[in-house]
Design a protein around this motif. Structure first.
Motif, PDB file in Angstrom:
ATOM      1  N   VAL A  69      11.853 -12.646  -4.312  1.00  0.00           N
ATOM      2  CA  VAL A  69      11.169 -11.526  -4.949  1.00  0.00           C
ATOM      3  C   VAL A  69      10.454 -10.702  -3.888  1.00  0.00           C
ATOM      4  N   ARG A  70      10.185  -9.460  -4.212  1.00  0.00           N
ATOM      5  CA  ARG A  70       9.418  -8.568  -3.351  1.00  0.00           C
ATOM      6  C   ARG A  70       8.363  -7.864  -4.183  1.00  0.00           C
ATOM      7  N   PHE A  71       7.190  -7.691  -3.597  1.00  0.00           N
ATOM      8  CA  PHE A  71       6.100  -7.015  -4.288  1.00  0.00           C
ATOM      9  C   PHE A  71       5.192  -6.392  -3.246  1.00  0.00           C
ATOM     10  N   GLU A  72       4.340  -5.463  -3.674  1.00  0.00           N
ATOM     11  CA  GLU A  72       3.499  -4.733  -2.734  1.00  0.00           C
ATOM     12  C   GLU A  72       2.042  -5.144  -2.822  1.00  0.00           C
ATOM     13  N   THR A  73       1.382  -5.073  -1.682  1.00  0.00           N
ATOM     14  CA  THR A  73      -0.060  -5.272  -1.625  1.00  0.00           C
ATOM     15  C   THR A  73      -0.745  -3.954  -1.984  1.00  0.00           C
ATOM     16  N   SER A  74      -2.052  -3.999  -2.169  1.00  0.00           N
ATOM     17  CA  SER A  74      -2.781  -2.787  -2.557  1.00  0.00           C
ATOM     18  C   SER A  74      -2.804  -1.736  -1.457  1.00  0.00           C
ATOM     19  N   VAL A  77       1.914  -2.597   1.605  1.00  0.00           N
ATOM     20  CA  VAL A  77       2.805  -3.431   2.417  1.00  0.00           C
ATOM     21  C   VAL A  77       3.710  -4.243   1.494  1.00  0.00           C
ATOM     22  N   GLU A  78       5.015  -4.178   1.710  1.00  0.00           N
ATOM     23  CA  GLU A  78       5.954  -4.950   0.893  1.00  0.00           C
ATOM     24  C   GLU A  78       6.078  -6.362   1.445  1.00  0.00           C
ATOM     25  N   LEU A  79       5.857  -7.340   0.588  1.00  0.00           N
ATOM     26  CA  LEU A  79       5.986  -8.743   0.958  1.00  0.00           C
ATOM     27  C   LEU A  79       7.218  -9.341   0.295  1.00  0.00           C
ATOM     28  N   GLU A  80       7.812 -10.311   0.968  1.00  0.00           N
ATOM     29  CA  GLU A  80       8.958 -11.036   0.411  1.00  0.00           C
ATOM     30  C   GLU A  80       8.556 -12.487   0.220  1.00  0.00           C
ATOM     31  N   ALA A  81       9.064 -13.108  -0.834  1.00  0.00           N
ATOM     32  CA  ALA A  81       8.692 -14.490  -1.135  1.00  0.00           C
ATOM     33  C   ALA A  81       9.816 -15.178  -1.890  1.00  0.00           C
ATOM     34  N   ASP A  82       9.790 -16.506  -1.859  1.00  0.00           N
ATOM     35  CA  ASP A  82      10.625 -17.319  -2.727  1.00  0.00           C
ATOM     36  C   ASP A  82       9.763 -17.749  -3.912  1.00  0.00           C
ATOM     37  N   SER A 135       8.835  -9.834   5.304  1.00  0.00           N
ATOM     38  CA  SER A 135       7.726  -8.955   4.913  1.00  0.00           C
ATOM     39  C   SER A 135       7.466  -7.892   5.969  1.00  0.00           C
ATOM     40  N   ALA A 136       6.993  -6.741   5.522  1.00  0.00           N
ATOM     41  CA  ALA A 136       6.613  -5.653   6.411  1.00  0.00           C
ATOM     42  C   ALA A 136       5.186  -5.855   6.907  1.00  0.00           C
ATOM     43  N   GLY A 137       4.689  -4.908   7.686  1.00  0.00           N
ATOM     44  CA  GLY A 137       3.297  -4.938   8.110  1.00  0.00           C
ATOM     45  C   GLY A 137       3.088  -5.536   9.485  1.00  0.00           C
ATOM     46  N   SER A 138       1.847  -5.505   9.929  1.00  0.00           N
ATOM     47  CA  SER A 138       1.458  -6.007  11.236  1.00  0.00           C
ATOM     48  C   SER A 138       1.072  -7.472  11.170  1.00  0.00           C
TER      49      SER A 138
END
Length: 270
Positions: A69-74, A77-82, A135-138
């Motif tokens: 799944v993928r979802f965004e932080t506030s 930033v798009e995060l990926e997870a199982d 996941s994206a971001g720093s």
């Protein structure tokens, strides 16, 4: 078969065909306990095989289905997870936070531990923190400053959207920084927290006293006892256990397999 091909076999797959979000290329800033690369965690191929096959695993009253799944932080930033979703929900959601990015990612957590949680009917989200894996971001933002906590906030919100009524969080090594940041935030406290190899880096933003009365289990090898067992750490809601034979962070699970059941039993007891 490629990773994408394996995952597309599941009808539950989210965003099948999408490219993984790019990870940040900033260099790793090591914590004092010396996290090593994600090669010590579960290999990508093994994780993908588990995702493809997991629908047939586990006891008959709590079969876990798995999807990426993928979802965004506030802060966008798009995060990926199982995500491992039980067929018989218990109401408990568990967020897993891996060791220091970018050299570590969600593959740190072994299949045996995820299976132990799933068999207890927990809804599990094994997330790549920002700057790691898919996941994206720093990467540095994952554990320094005010951004890393947003990964945990978004992960918890995702599980609540899937019906989780209670949340537990497991952090490994540098992941304990984000765990403590979450507890110190305005978000509702988790019902339980696990610190695998907490250390001075855990308190990058907040002192351990911010944990308050949240029930917490601290596991660590003997060589890392000084921070965990220092004066002032103990209180009624905290349990400190030196694990021997032991290793750092999620490697505790492989160096001492008994820790798999120890942590799973603690987390799902709330």
């Amino acid at each position: 078969m490629t990773r994408l091909g394996l995952l597309c076999l599941s009808a539950l797959l989210f965003h099948c065909g999408d490219d993984a979000a790019p990870s940040d290329s900033a260099p790793e800033v090591a914590d004092s306990s010396g996290d090593e690369g994600a090669a010590d965690g579960e290999a990508d191929g093994a994780r993908d095989e588990r995702l493809a096959d997991s629908a047939g695993d586990g006891p008959t009253d709590c079969i876990a289905s798995a999807e990426v799944v993928r979802f965004e932080t506030s802060d966008g930033v798009e995060l990926e997870a199982d995500r491992y979703e039980p067929s018989t929900p218990s109401g408990l959601g568990v967020v897993l936070l891996h060791m220091i990015p970018p050299s570590n990612d969600r593959s740190n957590y072994p299949a045996a531990f995820i299976d132990a949680l799933s068999e207890r009917c927990a809804l599990v989200l094994n997330v790549d923190r920002r700057g790691a894996g898919g996941s994206a971001g720093s990467a540095r933002d994952a554990y320094t400053g005010d951004s890393g906590v947003l990964d945990a906030v978004a992960a918890v919100a995702h599980l609540r959207e899937r019906g989780a009524e209670r949340i537990a969080i497991v952090g490994a090594s540098n992941g304990t920084t984000t765990l403590l940041d979450y507890v110190a935030s305005d978000a509702p406290d988790p019902v339980a927290a696990v610190f695998l190899s907490g250390g001075t880096y855990t308190e990058n933003q907040h002192p351990l006293s911010s944990l308050g009365a949240v029930p917490a289990l601290f596991l660590y090898p003997p060589g890392e006892a000084s921070w965990n067992e220092r004066d002032g750490n103990g209180r009624d809601t905290r349990t400190f256990e030196s694990v021997s034979p032991g290793a750092h962070g999620t490697r505790l699970f492989t160096s001492n397999p008994e820790t798999v059941e120890r942590v799973a039993t603690f987390v799902t007891g709330f």
